[in-house]
Design an enzyme around this catalytic site. Structure first.
Site, PDB file in Angstrom:
ATOM      1  N   ASN A   1      69.953 -14.541  52.352  1.00 23.21           N
ATOM      2  CA  ASN A   1      69.533 -15.941  52.405  1.00 23.21           C
ATOM      3  C   ASN A   1      70.264 -16.681  53.527  1.00 23.21           C
ATOM      4  O   ASN A   1      69.661 -17.446  54.285  1.00 23.21           O
ATOM      5  CB  ASN A   1      69.820 -16.601  51.055  1.00 23.21           C
ATOM      6  CG  ASN A   1      69.228 -17.995  50.954  1.00 23.21           C
ATOM      7  OD1 ASN A   1      68.021 -18.154  50.876  1.00 23.21           O
ATOM      8  ND2 ASN A   1      70.086 -18.995  50.966  1.00 23.21           N
TER       9      ASN A   1
ATOM     10  N   GLU B   1      76.962  16.611  63.687  1.00 15.88           N
ATOM     11  CA  GLU B   1      78.257  17.210  64.052  1.00 15.88           C
ATOM     12  C   GLU B   1      78.223  17.703  65.503  1.00 15.88           C
ATOM     13  O   GLU B   1      79.191  17.534  66.259  1.00 15.88           O
ATOM     14  CB  GLU B   1      78.565  18.364  63.098  1.00 15.88           C
ATOM     15  CG  GLU B   1      79.916  19.008  63.329  1.00 15.88           C
ATOM     16  CD  GLU B   1      80.102  20.247  62.471  1.00 15.88           C
ATOM     17  OE1 GLU B   1      81.251  20.615  62.229  1.00 15.88           O
ATOM     18  OE2 GLU B   1      79.091  20.855  62.070  1.00 15.88           O
TER      19      GLU B   1
ATOM     20  N   HIS C   1      81.175  16.857  59.311  1.00 13.34           N
ATOM     21  CA  HIS C   1      81.530  18.260  59.085  1.00 13.34           C
ATOM     22  C   HIS C   1      81.692  18.541  57.589  1.00 13.34           C
ATOM     23  O   HIS C   1      81.194  19.553  57.076  1.00 13.34           O
ATOM     24  CB  HIS C   1      82.831  18.576  59.833  1.00 13.34           C
ATOM     25  CG  HIS C   1      83.288  19.991  59.685  1.00 13.34           C
ATOM     26  ND1 HIS C   1      82.678  21.042  60.334  1.00 13.34           N
ATOM     27  CD2 HIS C   1      84.297  20.533  58.961  1.00 13.34           C
ATOM     28  CE1 HIS C   1      83.299  22.165  60.019  1.00 13.34           C
ATOM     29  NE2 HIS C   1      84.292  21.883  59.186  1.00 13.34           N
TER      30      HIS C   1
END
Length: 693
Positions: free
Chosen positions: A430, A68, A46
């Site tokens: 990794n 929203e 919002h």
């Protein structure tokens, strides 16, 4: 209305909201029924919608509006959170970050309307709702009555206001009475009214408001307020500007063409509100807005978690801090100059002079600490984006994994914080790709199905240590050795004499990779060498601990600050050098007769440990003096490694300012990390212990 002045604030706040959404979506993926999290996501979406609308970023506003809508249905219990919805919402966040990147580069959100994502959200809304929501929407569309909206009918104009209107008629200007309706869900009505006032003042003059400006500032009105404006523009343009303001539900108006029929204020009203026209200027509204923001109660559910409600931090331009740091540096140099002057005298310096020196030292030390605290930032500002990254890698690699982090409140210098993000990201990727095994391999080894990746940060003396570890396969040293031989990095003869640690260090060589195939995650050999280069450029070091079948740990050590350090000043021949106290263990006086040799290298035996000697005069190519009966040895440490640096003389401890050597001096060996200016104006080079060990 020109909103470019608010662009920097918009970018900063949007980053905060996007990070909050990332964190909250990770929570709701695991806890779909968490009401507090749902409310937090709704409020963040919002707020983003309102901010984007205010700045005129329509695509961004449209996307957040649809997000929203989805969470509005979830809050009302008409829709449930599922895995598909979370995936789509993460796509929304990626799209919003793309918009933000474009805005940062060009102040424009770009041309991508992200229609596929909007259609997915629309499909979710249609598929997850019953007839009830449509009725609710229909009910919400019910307009207020004309009497409610068109409150400008109630205007009572003072004589001076009528006079202003008559002047407008004479100049062929137009006078409009306009009523504005704000959305019911709006949290800051006064702020929206302020934006309407600002937009109107950019095209004309407001001569009246209903209710009064003071009441609007204090939010003493429902959803509707009215204004009377004098302008040269058409009514459609005026209404359009008002509707461009976020959270404005409706705006209607009509033109006033004559003074006949308009009611007048009586004397009482004139005396009570003579200042109304002057206060209708929007300059007063920000002050009221600030007051209102202070008074506005925070919803109880917004207080979940341990973080304070009020943000007590201040955004400061890093360049201003750098200037302040340079001033502190000059102050410390001045202090060193005074100390040098006092020591060069004949012993007749007064006590007052020495007291002034001590006072200056206290001031500079306190100022240094204060500035450093301003520059320090929690490492959390970097690590808070990693949970989302691990979540995405888990899906992409089809491996179940969980990231655990500790010490996020550990603080580092802002300069280091800005640079450490990419190396940590490389190490985590990794661990996820190379470190963790597939589900079937983990099952065979009796490990939990969900792999663990850890990121731990803590302070150790003048350093911050960051450890990235996993409970995966560990590094196959034999595999690395064979790969290095096949790639021609080392010969078979060299490999025979290399220790396991030296073999593992080959992983940090450029273009070295053990991956059998190249993916979009790893395998190109551009990860660990970049990590090592970046960390060493920050004055830190990295080491690896691994055990085959059990996992690996990458340990990064970084200095708390890169500007001012405590150092031991030493002398080699006629030259002075500085060694950071953070690296020094002890200082020993070693008889030459105690020196032993291991593989033709000089070592000493000290308290049960065999420590190699490094003669700095040979490393730095300084003309050596005659061999004394005993050596002054500075014992330094880096991780598990120790070494003894042989120096000619000790000059004492000193607080020094690190100055970069720049590009004018070739420093290919990296032994010298910088220079400092001494009290007598001489330049002393700073030895980087990390490159010697």
């Amino acid at each position: 209305m020109d909103v470019s002045q608010y662009l920097e604030i918009f970018i900063d706040e949007t980053k905060e909201h996007l990070q909050s959404l990332n964190e909250q979506l990770l929570i709701i993926e695991k806890e779909p029924e968490n009401t507090d999290t749902i409310n937090e996501i709704f409020r963040a979406a919002h707020s983003l919608k309102g901010m984007a609308g205010t700045m005129g970023y329509k695509r961004m506003q449209k996307l957040t509006h649809q997000m929203e809508n989805v969470f509005s249905e979830i809050r009302n219990g008409k829709m449930k959170v599922d895995a598909n919805l979370v995936d789509v919402l993460f796509q929304c966040l990626d799209a919003l970050e793309e918009y933000l990147d474009c805005i940062q580069e060009s102040a424009d959100e770009g041309t991508n309307d992200n229609e596929p994502i909007l259609k997915q959200l629309e499909a979710i809304l249609n598929g997850g709702t019953a007839a009830a929501p449509s009725e609710a929407k229909e009910e919400a569309k019910q307009p207020e009555s004309d009497d409610d909206i068109k409150k400008y009918k109630e205007f009572k104009f003072a004589e001076f206001e009528k006079h202003a209107m008559q002047e407008a008629f004479d100049k062929k200007q137009k006078v409009y009475a306009i009523s504005v309706q704000i959305e019911e869900a709006c949290l800051l009505k006064a702020a929206r009214a302020f934006l309407v006032f600002k937009s109107m003042e950019s095209i004309g003059e407001i001569i009246k408001s209903q209710p009064s400006v003071q009441d609007i500032e204090d939010e003493k009105f429902e959803q509707v307020f009215s204004i009377c404006i004098i302008t040269d523009n058409d009514l459609d343009k005026v209404i359009g500007l008002i509707k461009n303001v976020s959270e404005i539900k409706e705006a209607v108006g009509e033109e006033i063409t004559a003074l006949e029929g308009l009611s007048s204020e009586d004397k009482k009203e004139k005396t009570e509100q003579p200042q109304e026209v002057s206060t209708s200027k929007a300059e007063n509204v920000p002050e009221a807005q600030a007051k209102k923001d202070d008074k506005k109660p925070v919803p109880a559910k917004a207080k979940t978690g341990s973080k304070p409600v009020v943000n007590r931090s201040v955004r400061v331009d890093i360049e201003k801090l750098d200037i302040l740091m340079n001033l502190v540096s000059e102050l410390i140099i001045a202090k060193n100059g005074l100390i040098s002057t006092s020591s060069d005298g004949e012993g007749s310096r007064s006590q007052a002079f020495n007291e002034q020196i001590e006072y200056l030292e206290r001031v500079t030390t306190n100022l240094h600490e204060s500035v450093m605290k301003v520059r320090m930032m929690p490492i959390e500002t970097v690590t808070n984006k990693f949970p989302r990254m691990i979540r995405d890698l888990s899906k992409k690699l089809d491996k179940k994994m969980e990231l655990y982090m500790t010490g996020e409140d550990t603080e580092l210098d802002r300069t280091v914080i800005d640079e450490i993000g990419d190396p940590l990201m490389h190490l985590l990727r990794n661990s996820a790709d190379h470190g963790l095994e597939t589900a079937d391999v983990r099952a065979e080894r009796g490990k939990p199905e969900v792999g663990t990746v850890r990121l731990d940060a803590y302070q150790d003396g003048n350093n911050v240590v960051i450890e990235v570890s996993d409970d995966g396969n560990g590094i196959n040293v034999e595999g690395v050795r064979n790969s290095a031989i096949n790639k021609g990095s080392i010969t078979a003869e060299q490999a025979e004499s290399m220790t396991d640690k030296e073999i593992i260090d080959l992983l940090f060589k450029p273009s070295f990779s053990t991956a059998k195939k190249v993916t979009d995650i790893s395998g190109r050999g551009v990860g660990l060498d970049v990590v090592k280069t970046k960390i060493e450029s920050l004055g830190g070091d990295i080491e690896v601990k691994t055990q085959l079948g059990e996992g690996s740990t990458f340990i990064i050590r970084l200095p708390l600050t890169l500007a001012i350090i405590q150092a031991l000043m030493v002398e080699l021949g006629d030259e002075k050098y500085a060694i950071s106290l953070g690296n020094i263990q002890t200082i020993e006086d070693i008889p030459v007769s105690d020196i032993r040799y291991v593989q033709t290298k000089e070592v000493i035996h000290l308290r049960g440990a065999v420590i190699p000697l490094i003669r700095l005069d040979k490393v730095l190519d300084i003309e050596s003096t005659d061999e004394p009966d005993s050596l002054t040895v500075v014992i330094v440490k880096k991780g598990d490694k120790q070494a003894g640096l042989v120096v000619d003389r000790l000059l004492g401890q000193q607080e020094i300012v690190i100055k970069s050597l720049g590009k004018y001096i070739s420093n290919s060996s990296k032994i010298i990390s910088g220079a400092t200016i001494l009290g007598n104006g001489e330049v002393a080079l700073i030895i980087d212990v990390n490159t010697l060990l």
